[in-house]
Motif scaffolding. Sequence first.
Motif, PDB file in Angstrom:
ATOM      1  N   ILE B 239     -11.126 -15.381   2.735  1.00 29.62           N
ATOM      2  CA  ILE B 239     -11.319 -14.043   3.170  1.00 29.62           C
ATOM      3  C   ILE B 239     -10.043 -13.496   3.919  1.00 29.62           C
ATOM      4  CG2 ILE B 239     -12.563 -12.462   4.751  1.00 29.62           C
ATOM      5  CD1 ILE B 239     -14.867 -14.149   4.633  1.00 29.62           C
ATOM      6  N   GLY B 240      -9.208 -14.378   4.603  1.00 25.80           N
ATOM      7  CA  GLY B 240      -8.103 -13.754   5.503  1.00 25.80           C
ATOM      8  C   GLY B 240      -7.132 -13.310   4.592  1.00 25.80           C
ATOM      9  N   ALA B 241      -6.764 -14.029   3.286  1.00 23.80           N
ATOM     10  CA  ALA B 241      -5.785 -13.632   2.362  1.00 23.80           C
ATOM     11  C   ALA B 241      -6.134 -12.233   1.876  1.00 23.80           C
ATOM     12  CB  ALA B 241      -5.549 -14.658   1.382  1.00 23.80           C
ATOM     13  N   LEU B 242      -7.463 -12.124   1.362  1.00 23.29           N
ATOM     14  CA  LEU B 242      -8.051 -10.859   0.691  1.00 23.29           C
ATOM     15  C   LEU B 242      -7.830  -9.775   1.493  1.00 23.29           C
ATOM     16  CD1 LEU B 242      -9.073  -9.904  -1.775  1.00 23.29           C
ATOM     17  CD2 LEU B 242     -11.611 -10.335  -0.918  1.00 23.29           C
ATOM     18  N   MET B 243      -8.396 -10.001   2.868  1.00 18.69           N
ATOM     19  CA  MET B 243      -8.217  -8.595   3.941  1.00 18.69           C
ATOM     20  C   MET B 243      -6.770  -8.242   4.247  1.00 18.69           C
ATOM     21  SD  MET B 243     -11.178  -7.938   3.597  1.00 18.69           S
ATOM     22  CE  MET B 243     -11.284  -6.347   5.009  1.00 18.69           C
ATOM     23  N   ILE B 244      -5.925  -9.382   4.398  1.00 17.55           N
ATOM     24  CA  ILE B 244      -4.490  -8.883   4.719  1.00 17.55           C
ATOM     25  C   ILE B 244      -4.027  -8.226   3.461  1.00 17.55           C
ATOM     26  CG2 ILE B 244      -3.476 -10.889   4.107  1.00 17.55           C
ATOM     27  CD1 ILE B 244      -2.661  -8.594   7.128  1.00 17.55           C
ATOM     28  N   GLY B 245      -4.402  -8.658   2.374  1.00 16.87           N
ATOM     29  CA  GLY B 245      -3.842  -7.919   1.111  1.00 16.87           C
ATOM     30  C   GLY B 245      -4.057  -6.526   1.062  1.00 16.87           C
ATOM     31  N   LEU B 246      -5.484  -6.329   1.579  1.00 16.97           N
ATOM     32  CA  LEU B 246      -5.813  -4.927   1.639  1.00 16.97           C
ATOM     33  C   LEU B 246      -5.057  -4.044   2.502  1.00 16.97           C
ATOM     34  CD1 LEU B 246      -8.313  -4.241  -0.116  1.00 16.97           C
ATOM     35  CD2 LEU B 246      -9.616  -3.830   1.966  1.00 16.97           C
ATOM     36  N   VAL B 247      -4.738  -4.829   3.608  1.00 16.78           N
ATOM     37  CA  VAL B 247      -4.014  -3.916   4.722  1.00 16.78           C
ATOM     38  C   VAL B 247      -2.569  -3.694   4.208  1.00 16.78           C
ATOM     39  CG1 VAL B 247      -2.836  -4.284   6.746  1.00 16.78           C
ATOM     40  CG2 VAL B 247      -5.000  -5.122   6.383  1.00 16.78           C
ATOM     41  N   ILE B 248      -1.911  -4.667   3.470  1.00 19.69           N
ATOM     42  CA  ILE B 248      -0.696  -4.368   3.042  1.00 19.69           C
ATOM     43  C   ILE B 248      -0.561  -3.238   1.767  1.00 19.69           C
ATOM     44  CG2 ILE B 248       1.321  -5.486   1.613  1.00 19.69           C
ATOM     45  CD1 ILE B 248       1.106  -6.401   4.402  1.00 19.69           C
ATOM     46  N   SER B 249      -1.823  -3.285   0.942  1.00 21.36           N
ATOM     47  CA  SER B 249      -1.826  -2.232   0.031  1.00 21.36           C
ATOM     48  C   SER B 249      -1.957  -0.932   0.613  1.00 21.36           C
ATOM     49  CB  SER B 249      -3.062  -2.488  -0.953  1.00 21.36           C
ATOM     50  OG  SER B 249      -4.060  -1.853  -0.216  1.00 21.36           O
ATOM     51  N   ARG B 250      -2.520  -0.776   1.959  1.00 26.55           N
ATOM     52  CA  ARG B 250      -2.379   0.774   2.325  1.00 26.55           C
ATOM     53  C   ARG B 250      -0.885   1.211   3.052  1.00 26.55           C
ATOM     54  NH1 ARG B 250      -7.067   2.555   3.981  1.00 26.55           N
ATOM     55  NH2 ARG B 250      -5.833   4.599   2.834  1.00 26.55           N
ATOM     56  N   THR B 251      -0.007   0.113   3.160  1.00 25.01           N
ATOM     57  CA  THR B 251       1.210   0.376   3.850  1.00 25.01           C
ATOM     58  C   THR B 251       2.319   0.907   2.534  1.00 25.01           C
ATOM     59  OG1 THR B 251       2.265  -1.627   3.328  1.00 25.01           O
ATOM     60  CG2 THR B 251       0.815  -1.293   5.226  1.00 25.01           C
ATOM     61  N   SER B 252       3.440   1.331   3.245  1.00 29.51           N
ATOM     62  CA  SER B 252       4.493   1.944   2.419  1.00 29.51           C
ATOM     63  C   SER B 252       5.024   0.795   1.515  1.00 29.51           C
ATOM     64  CB  SER B 252       5.637   2.534   3.051  1.00 29.51           C
ATOM     65  OG  SER B 252       5.896   1.580   4.057  1.00 29.51           O
ATOM     66  N   ALA B 253       4.820  -0.537   1.995  1.00 26.00           N
ATOM     67  CA  ALA B 253       5.479  -1.554   1.133  1.00 26.00           C
ATOM     68  C   ALA B 253       4.463  -2.086  -0.190  1.00 26.00           C
ATOM     69  CB  ALA B 253       6.055  -2.729   1.829  1.00 26.00           C
ATOM     70  N   GLY B 254       3.432  -1.559  -0.128  1.00 29.23           N
ATOM     71  CA  GLY B 254       2.346  -1.994  -0.811  1.00 29.23           C
ATOM     72  C   GLY B 254       2.583  -2.148  -2.217  1.00 29.23           C
ATOM     73  N   GLU B 255       3.112  -1.209  -2.999  1.00 30.51           N
ATOM     74  CA  GLU B 255       3.579  -1.395  -4.521  1.00 30.51           C
ATOM     75  C   GLU B 255       4.345  -2.364  -4.636  1.00 30.51           C
ATOM     76  OE1 GLU B 255       2.062   3.043  -5.879  1.00 30.51           O
ATOM     77  OE2 GLU B 255       3.720   2.174  -6.646  1.00 30.51           O
ATOM     78  N   ARG B 256       5.730  -2.339  -3.768  1.00 31.43           N
ATOM     79  CA  ARG B 256       6.776  -3.450  -4.172  1.00 31.43           C
ATOM     80  C   ARG B 256       6.179  -4.631  -3.883  1.00 31.43           C
ATOM     81  NH1 ARG B 256      10.624  -1.991  -0.179  1.00 31.43           N
ATOM     82  NH2 ARG B 256       8.867  -0.295   0.591  1.00 31.43           N
ATOM     83  N   VAL B 257       5.496  -4.922  -2.907  1.00 26.96           N
ATOM     84  CA  VAL B 257       4.729  -6.291  -2.782  1.00 26.96           C
ATOM     85  C   VAL B 257       4.090  -6.896  -3.840  1.00 26.96           C
ATOM     86  CG1 VAL B 257       3.076  -7.495  -1.171  1.00 26.96           C
ATOM     87  CG2 VAL B 257       4.853  -6.121  -0.176  1.00 26.96           C
ATOM     88  N   GLU B 258       3.321  -5.963  -4.589  1.00 26.65           N
ATOM     89  CA  GLU B 258       2.413  -6.233  -5.475  1.00 26.65           C
ATOM     90  C   GLU B 258       3.226  -6.822  -6.533  1.00 26.65           C
ATOM     91  OE1 GLU B 258      -0.140  -2.903  -6.728  1.00 26.65           O
ATOM     92  OE2 GLU B 258      -0.529  -3.786  -8.629  1.00 26.65           O
TER      93      GLU B 258
END
Lengths: 74, 493
Positions: B239-258
């Motif tokens: 759950i922790g991994a999934l949720m922090i991933g969701l947080v990152i997806s909303r940041t400016s770095a989201g697409e690059r991290v993906e």
Amino acid sequence: MGHGVHVTELFGIGKKYEIESSGEHRLAVIVHKDGTRELYAFEPGRESGPLVVRLDEEEAKRVAAVLSGTFFSD
Amino acid sequence: MPAELVALGASGVVAGLLARFGRRVALPTIPAFMLAGILLGPSVTGVIDDPHELELVAAIGLIVLLFHLGVEFPLEQVLASGRRVVGAAFAYIGLNVGGGLALGFAFGWGVEEAFVIAGAIGISSSAIVTKLLGELRRLTNAETPVVLGIIVVEDLFLAIYLALLAPVLGGADSLGEAAQQFGIAMAFIVGLFLLARYGAGLVGRVIDTNEEELLTVLAVGLAILVAGFAEELEVSDAIGALMIGLVISRTSAGERVEQLILPVRDAFAAIFFVVFGASIVLGDLGSVLPYVLAAIAVTLATNTLGGVLMARIHGLNQRAAINAASVLLSRGEFSLILATLAIAAGLDGRIGPFVALYVLLLALVGPILAARSGGLSILLPRRILGGFRFVERVPIVASCPHLESIEPAAPTSDVCEQCVALGDGWIHLRYCLTCGATGCCDDSKNRHATKHVHETGHPTIASLDPGQNWRYCYEDEVLVPDPDPREVRREAG
């Protein structure tokens, strides 16, 4: 500008563009998230077994240039 | 140390090679990796002497797998895609998880085990489904956007389901403790959800950087850190991994991290699947076979029903229903994740081999059925999708030139005037899109709608029945569903 093109979002894959054409083939383009393009051409009346042309971003631009008449050769 | 290095390296190499060979028999990669684990495990070759040595690496695999899922999760698009997709998804998930729960209780391995089995049987493998759709050239099919919507909603469902199972997986002994653990899990999820909604800018400022090397280090570190915190709180690291991933997806770095995370994910996730396989005792597989076969039967039934429901909700035909049902059959990463968590929580030891064999067999059967789904659609009786008699084999397209060139007329009446004059009844009503004349369908005795088409030459009709929003063109012999109002706006701009 969007006339004749229907856009559908394909979650996790990219975007699907269904292109209206008066010719007998049904055309669609899938633009994948990683930049790959796939051109689907369906035989008239057939729902499955399309011809699929796979192009990476560079190749797609080249084909687009030829199709849009902006291609120059020396 | 050398033994662990060899085991780790062998895992990667054997998994990769086995997956390459597996492609020839249309075996997806996930079960191939698991098979490699079984072969390398203590019960066969013993290269992986003790799967627990590789626990940390496997855990990273699980974490990065779910982290990537969270990062690429198209939250806004799902919410915007409308009630029908979400409705179809809930129907599908409800049927499959519900069926799994019933089966789990029927097994009699325990209440907690039943809930784990429900999730392991009920949730499709997003990875395998996506790959299958591409390989089968179905990306342009009418049912594909719905299928993709379903697997995305399933991802979200997994997070909630893991929270629900927190007391089960955390080993609660009393109802009070169970409620407490569930409460903590929900608070954790809600907290991170709020962070994603309101704190994305702040998080972005902390980790976003132009240097890819640093962004990768920060992202992976953050994922593992938050997952670790979740574990400390007795909320699953998944759950922790999934949720922090969701947080990152909303940041400016989201697409690059993906993008950056992909190779990391692929490398470590493979180890996770291998280690899971290695922890399976080969001898146990035989004893769980009857349970697995029962589970497969249930999955086939609930999937087919789910496909039919999905087609009903979206106004699609039998072909689409079977296409969707068969492609969604495949199980994989989520089932293995649930099984891993269950094993770690000390639940019935049969869950491991049960899920392993289940995933393996479905991975062989699923793609084969999906490839043959066109032929299988004959098996669905017309009654279930009533009123679609002529739609069985008719292609569904996004548009046809005849429809586009006219201004659709409104229906002139809500009865078939000609039938009324003759004193006859009708089954369904159609109306002409060119002039609005209303007539009865082809299942009715008189077929006035089709007669009108032949008499006037007006090629297009629409269905007048409530909830059915499709149009049909007699010239092209294609079915055109009503476009999404959002799409119409997009086209105009």
